[in-house]
Design a protein around this motif. Sequence first.
Motif, mmCIF file in Angstrom:
data_model
loop_
_atom_site.group_PDB
_atom_site.id
_atom_site.type_symbol
_atom_site.label_atom_id
_atom_site.label_comp_id
_atom_site.label_asym_id
_atom_site.label_seq_id
_atom_site.Cartn_x
_atom_site.Cartn_y
_atom_site.Cartn_z
ATOM 1 N N ILE A 159 -14.071 0.464 -14.449
ATOM 2 C CA ILE A 159 -13.297 1.560 -14.344
ATOM 3 C C ILE A 159 -13.565 2.065 -12.903
ATOM 4 N N VAL A 160 -14.710 2.319 -12.592
ATOM 5 C CA VAL A 160 -14.954 2.788 -11.172
ATOM 6 C C VAL A 160 -14.560 1.836 -9.896
ATOM 7 N N LEU A 161 -14.912 0.608 -10.002
ATOM 8 C CA LEU A 161 -14.496 -0.255 -8.949
ATOM 9 C C LEU A 161 -13.010 -0.301 -8.908
ATOM 10 N N TYR A 162 -12.297 -0.128 -10.043
ATOM 11 C CA TYR A 162 -10.773 -0.260 -10.029
ATOM 12 C C TYR A 162 -10.349 0.945 -9.263
ATOM 13 N N GLU A 163 -10.840 2.111 -9.286
ATOM 14 C CA GLU A 163 -10.467 3.213 -8.549
ATOM 15 C C GLU A 163 -10.853 3.017 -6.991
ATOM 16 N N ILE A 164 -11.885 2.573 -6.774
ATOM 17 C CA ILE A 164 -12.546 2.759 -5.614
ATOM 18 C C ILE A 164 -11.655 1.372 -4.671
ATOM 19 N N THR A 165 -11.489 0.108 -5.292
ATOM 20 C CA THR A 165 -10.693 -0.852 -4.538
ATOM 21 C C THR A 165 -9.299 -0.469 -4.422
ATOM 22 N N LYS A 166 -8.735 0.100 -5.391
ATOM 23 C CA LYS A 166 -7.469 0.765 -5.314
ATOM 24 C C LYS A 166 -7.249 1.628 -4.028
ATOM 25 N N GLN A 167 -8.057 2.467 -3.871
ATOM 26 C CA GLN A 167 -7.959 3.271 -2.602
ATOM 27 C C GLN A 167 -8.243 2.710 -1.477
ATOM 28 N N ARG A 168 -9.068 1.741 -1.376
ATOM 29 C CA ARG A 168 -9.588 0.975 -0.236
ATOM 30 C C ARG A 168 -8.487 0.204 -0.027
ATOM 31 N N ARG A 169 -7.547 -0.546 -0.580
ATOM 32 C CA ARG A 169 -6.776 -1.368 -0.427
ATOM 33 C C ARG A 169 -5.730 -0.791 0.196
ATOM 34 N N GLU A 170 -5.181 0.422 -0.290
ATOM 35 C CA GLU A 170 -4.153 1.407 0.190
ATOM 36 C C GLU A 170 -4.608 1.688 1.531
ATOM 37 N N TYR A 171 -5.707 2.044 1.692
ATOM 38 C CA TYR A 171 -6.111 2.484 3.284
ATOM 39 C C TYR A 171 -6.052 1.335 4.231
ATOM 40 N N GLN A 172 -6.462 0.357 3.813
ATOM 41 C CA GLN A 172 -6.466 -1.037 4.624
ATOM 42 C C GLN A 172 -4.932 -1.243 5.072
ATOM 43 N N GLU A 173 -4.127 -1.098 4.071
ATOM 44 C CA GLU A 173 -2.781 -1.451 4.215
ATOM 45 C C GLU A 173 -2.097 -0.470 5.293
ATOM 46 N N ARG A 174 -2.569 0.758 5.111
ATOM 47 C CA ARG A 174 -1.889 1.973 6.021
ATOM 48 C C ARG A 174 -2.425 1.896 7.416
ATOM 49 N N TYR A 175 -3.859 1.217 7.532
ATOM 50 C CA TYR A 175 -4.392 0.851 8.638
ATOM 51 C C TYR A 175 -3.687 -0.474 9.540
ATOM 52 N N LYS A 176 -3.505 -0.947 8.748
ATOM 53 C CA LYS A 176 -2.554 -2.416 9.160
ATOM 54 C C LYS A 176 -1.532 -1.956 9.928
ATOM 55 N N ARG A 177 -0.525 -1.141 9.097
ATOM 56 C CA ARG A 177 0.886 -0.828 9.470
ATOM 57 C C ARG A 177 0.763 -0.030 10.847
ATOM 58 N N ALA A 178 -0.211 0.854 10.782
ATOM 59 C CA ALA A 178 -0.342 1.713 11.979
ATOM 60 C C ALA A 178 -0.588 0.820 13.174
ATOM 61 N N ASN A 179 -1.501 -0.206 13.022
ATOM 62 C CA ASN A 179 -1.770 -1.011 14.133
ATOM 63 C C ASN A 179 -0.745 -2.106 14.478
ATOM 64 N N ARG A 180 0.222 -2.292 13.597
ATOM 65 C CA ARG A 180 1.295 -3.074 13.978
ATOM 66 C C ARG A 180 2.168 -2.166 14.605
ATOM 67 N N GLY A 181 2.537 -0.959 14.165
ATOM 68 C CA GLY A 181 3.493 0.014 14.929
ATOM 69 C C GLY A 181 4.760 -0.410 14.867
ATOM 70 N N PRO A 182 5.765 0.451 15.039
ATOM 71 C CA PRO A 182 7.192 0.317 14.837
ATOM 72 C C PRO A 182 7.839 -1.036 15.693
ATOM 73 N N ASN A 183 7.216 -1.147 17.014
ATOM 74 C CA ASN A 183 7.648 -1.926 17.843
ATOM 75 C C ASN A 183 7.320 -3.214 17.869
ATOM 76 N N ASN A 184 6.201 -3.590 17.084
ATOM 77 C CA ASN A 184 5.868 -4.962 16.694
ATOM 78 C C ASN A 184 6.169 -5.674 15.559
ATOM 79 N N HIS A 185 7.239 -4.804 14.809
ATOM 80 C CA HIS A 185 7.820 -5.293 13.648
ATOM 81 C C HIS A 185 8.864 -6.326 13.986
ATOM 82 N N ILE A 186 8.896 -7.417 13.381
ATOM 83 C CA ILE A 186 9.911 -8.623 13.636
ATOM 84 C C ILE A 186 10.681 -8.823 12.408
ATOM 85 N N GLU A 187 12.172 -8.667 12.838
ATOM 86 C CA GLU A 187 12.846 -8.943 11.262
ATOM 87 C C GLU A 187 12.880 -10.389 11.260
#
Length: 201
Positions: free
Chosen positions: A173-201
């Motif tokens: 139970i505890v690790l599910y909540e923690i890993t969920k938060q950390r994955r969401e954070y990691q994904e936001r961090y990746k998106r921020a690093n990619r930036g809008p100008n780095n997106h390729i259709e």
Amino acid sequence: MDDQKSDVRKKADEIKPYRCKNLIAVLECPMDVKNIGTVIRNVNALGVEKTYIVDPRNALPDDWEEMRERKSLSKTSVSAIKWSFVKRFDSTEHCLEHLAKNRFTSIVTSPHVKGKQNFILHKADYTHPKLAVWFGNESRGISDLAVENSAFCVSIPMFGMIESLNLGTTTGIVLYEITKQRREYQERYKRANRGPNNHIE
């Protein structure tokens, strides 16, 4: 045989982006090898990077390769021990020193108020750069020393007549909540690093 190896490598590559780096589950003086195996299974399934075990009884081998070959651990972890990094320590002090040296923030889990700061599980922030989550002994719970060296204590909200869960269920139970938060954070961090100008259709 080569096909089997390539399937394993393919699976490893697929899950790599979802693993939570710099996240360690710490078991403090667990008594039952079945519980250890269950926790390692949870750790592996939820993408936690490592498991540390404080083992003053020397019930486990120091060498990870030897640990992987232990039938009792392999069976109860459903072979997750073969795919999970596990390190043992002789004492809580030794483990805390190792974590502090590597700049990990420790937090503890308990059904009771124990820390200087206390949070209900889903209300705490687990996006620290390096995080170690401590789980106490099956009967005694977490030690005062671990509590004193932790940033805060988290508890699972329970509403039954019996307000306790076994170690395997608690870690899941505890690790599910923690890993969920950390994955969401990691994904936001990746998106921020990619930036809008780095997106390729």
